[in-house]
Design a protein around this motif. Structure first.
Motif, mmCIF file in Angstrom:
data_model
loop_
_atom_site.group_PDB
_atom_site.id
_atom_site.type_symbol
_atom_site.label_atom_id
_atom_site.label_comp_id
_atom_site.label_asym_id
_atom_site.label_seq_id
_atom_site.Cartn_x
_atom_site.Cartn_y
_atom_site.Cartn_z
ATOM 1 N N SER A 47 -1.007 8.680 -5.117
ATOM 2 C CA SER A 47 -1.035 8.002 -3.826
ATOM 3 C C SER A 47 -0.414 8.856 -2.726
ATOM 4 O O SER A 47 -0.885 8.857 -1.586
ATOM 5 N N GLU B 137 -2.821 10.959 -1.087
ATOM 6 C CA GLU B 137 -3.860 10.274 -0.313
ATOM 7 C C GLU B 137 -3.372 9.809 1.063
ATOM 8 O O GLU B 137 -4.194 9.530 1.947
ATOM 9 N N PHE C 249 1.535 2.591 -0.043
ATOM 10 C CA PHE C 249 1.616 2.057 -1.410
ATOM 11 C C PHE C 249 1.385 0.550 -1.409
ATOM 12 O O PHE C 249 0.677 0.014 -2.257
ATOM 13 N N THR D 153 -2.326 -0.547 -0.605
ATOM 14 C CA THR D 153 -3.351 -0.134 -1.566
ATOM 15 C C THR D 153 -3.006 -0.648 -2.970
ATOM 16 O O THR D 153 -3.565 -1.639 -3.433
ATOM 17 N N ARG D 154 -2.036 -0.031 -3.603
ATOM 18 C CA ARG D 154 -1.747 -0.379 -5.001
ATOM 19 C C ARG D 154 -1.164 -1.784 -5.176
ATOM 20 O O ARG D 154 -1.588 -2.524 -6.070
#
Length: 616
Positions: A440, A443, A463, A466-467
């Motif tokens: 991540s 990215e 973070f 997204t995750r």
């Protein structure tokens, strides 16, 4: 609310496989109790379940477009398209159109770029008979789930894993990689946990055909210079959130609001109240969950205040029509309820009574309304999580929630501490989390020259968006869907998310409190005590009986020679916890300790109920 299941196969005549499609579609019955429709051709088959949570009548799907008596495209949609009238006008349509028709016609007009023209929380499947390809798309933030599984000469797909598992040719298997993902809460894009299962990544369009698959990402966060000063930023946040609430209220049956008395849900409630008043409607309907021992609330480092006084403050201030669901420990530990939660989510979860209480709440709310607005993900957008305000956790080179678990006494991922030591060595959960973190970090969209706290908080926010959301959004959506309740999240609006992503951290926390911008943006709408309330997460029971019930479950697991998770468990660690269960009562350490127990008990139940084979 709706569910989709289907199958494409380039060698088998699917017209002879109708009973299998019926079984796959029926597995999603809880998502659409009003009925189902099947469309079957030689190479492709799509089944859809539906409900009417929006009050717009039963959707006509799968939608089929034909020319000269031949099918051109077939489309189906789960979730909801917001402001469909705008898309209808863009397509030059007059009269009513279902979401499935709008998605199908958008695909006919714009091809694989069709998802760029859709707004809302959706997953779309389109069978393109011209190219013999299945085209699948998921909304920008990943509100709706959509899984697929390559099987022989084709592909199986479904809104939930259970639809694919209903196919007789699919064996549920979890390998080391799946266990790593499960016990880290890593939220890896595209990961399906079970071996061979994949999830369509958020903001992607995939083409699945006989020659493989191609992927097109139609939206992503970008780093941009923030153009506004503090006053302008506060005003713009207010406008974006108010617009999102208005869109999510829709034009059909009016949703309720899940209200906790925190700033997130209270902001949504106040803006919904305002929007309804402008339409000459109201009052806003609110719903809250609490526990029968709430009068014995104990402040700790996570839960700083009980919800009830703040809920009542909002209700009085707005004149809301309020319903309170009070749960006792017996209800949230009920094996039948826990089994229903597992069935809703299809995989074990570390969230424990957060799962069961939300499941029971959504079931009660469904008796009153068909959909609710939620304040979920505001913490991810505005930096409200506890770990964001701890320098040690912010700087940790791992996933923030895993760093939080370590801070609370955890040692292995999130919920992995009661696994067998030899298994933990094989899985290397901390190494897996570190790899996810590194992926991540590579990215993160950044501005050139960005550094220090501004850069680090942008990374942490990425973070979260997204995750963390990959796991959180499916949590809320699937539990609501199990009760046929639509869950809409105004903070998930991609315009709001993109704008807030680029607000510098010094401005996001300009007065030293978490979510400063959000508080300021609705300060004129809510009582002062609510505006100033410090962050207190979704409520959990503090009743020691809950911890004792978890210990009873672990003792039963150890005593059961047929328990499928027993060979994977650390018996000595379990016995030590049973001897002293006080760590399960409340606070940070309880959050971690409960996650360890919930994951092991959930794993055992999952392996047994779903017949999952462990492959190491």
């Amino acid at each position: 609310m709706s569910g989709i299941a289907g199958w494409i196969d380039y060698e088998r005549d699917l017209r002879r496989e109708r009973p299998t499609l019926v079984a796959m579609t029926a597995a999603l019955a809880q998502r659409g109790p009003l009925g189902e429709r099947l469309w079957v051709s030689e190479t492709a088959a799509i089944g859809a379940r539906w409900s009417d949570v929006a009050g717009n009548g039963a959707p006509d799907q799968p939608w089929v477009f034909e020319e000269d008596g031949r099918t051109v495209v077939t489309a189906a949609v789960t979730g909801i398209l917001l402001e469909p009238e705008l898309l209808r006008a863009e397509l030059g349509l007059t009269g009513p159109s279902t979401d499935a028709e709008l998605a199908g016609r958008a695909y006919l007009r714009w091809g694989e770029r069709f998802a760029e023209h859709l707004d809302g929380a959706f997953a779309v499947v389109v069978w393109d008979a011209r190219t013999a390809e299945l085209v699948v798309a998921r909304d920008r933030m990943g509100n709706q789930q959509l899984f697929y599984y390559r099987h022989g000469s084709g592909v199986l797909f479904g809104t939930e894993r259970k639809a694919i598992l209903a196919h007789p040719g699919v064996e549920p298997v979890i390998d080391a990689d799946g266990l790593r993902e499960l016990f880290s809460y890593a939220g890896t894009a595209g990961h399906g946990i079970l071996k061979g299962f994949h999830q369509v990544p958020a903001a992607h369009v995939l083409r699945l055909g006989s020659e493989g698959e191609t992927s097109y990402r139609y939206w992503q966060l970008t780093a941009e210079e923030h153009p506004h000063d503090q006053a302008e930023t506060i005003a713009h946040i207010r406008k974006l959130l108010a617009d999102s609430v208005r869109r999510n209220l829709g034009a059909g049956a009016v949703p309720g609001v899940l209200l906790s008395g925190g700033i997130d849900s209270s902001a949504v409630t106040a803006l919904a109240h305002e929007a309804l008043a402008e339409r000459g409607e109201g009052p806003v309907r609110t719903f809250t969950v609490s526990f029968d021992n709430a009068g014995e609330f104990k402040e700790d480092e996570i839960w700083g205040s009980p919800d009830a006084p703040f809920v009542q403050s909002v209700v009085r201030h707005l004149g809301a029509e309020h319903t309170d669901l009070v749960l006792d420990t017996a209800a949230i530990i009920d094996p039948a309820v826990r089994a229903a939660v597992l069935r809703a989510k299809d995989v074990p979860s570390p969230l424990g009574n957060m799962n069961t209480s939300l499941y029971l709440l959504t079931g009660a709310v469904r008796e009153h309304v068909g959909a609710v607005l939620s304040g979920e993900i505001a913490d991810a957008v505005f930096g409200g999580f506890a770990w964001v305000h701890n320098k040690e956790l912010v700087e940790a080179p791992t996933l923030p929630w895993v760093a939080m678990a370590r801070f609370g006494g955890g040692n292995h991922g999130l919920g992995g501490d009661l696994l067998d030591p030899a298994l933990l060595e094989t899985l290397d959960l901390n190494g897996y989390c570190g790899d996810a973190y590194a992926a991540s970090m590579a990215e993160v969209p950044r501005l050139e020259g960005e550094e220090g706290q501004t850069l680090r908080m942008r990374e942490i926010t990425y973070f979260h968006l997204t995750r963390w959301l990959e796991t959180l959004l499916s949590h809320d959506e699937s539990l609501g869907a199990a009760s046929d309740l639509g869950t809409r999240m105004p903070f998930c609006d991609w315009r709001l998310v993109q704008y807030a992503y680029n607000v510098p951290w010094a401005l996001k926390s300009f007065d030293g409190r978490e979510k400063s911008l959000l508080r300021a943006s609705v300060a004129d709408l809510l009582p002062e005590d609510v505006i100033n309330r410090a962050k207190s997460p979704y409520p959990v029971t503090q009743d020691p009986a809950y911890g004792h019930a978890l210990c009873e479950g672990m003792a039963a697991l150890l005593a059961d020679p047929t328990a499928p998770a027993a060979p994977l468990a650390n018996a000595a660690g379990i016995k030590a916890l049973i001897e002293d269960p006080s760590v399960l009562d409340s606070g940070m350490r309880a959050w971690v300790a409960r996650a360890n127990v919930e994951m092991l008990l959930g794993l055992n139940d999952w392996l047994r109920r779903y017949g999952v084979r462990v492959e190491l």
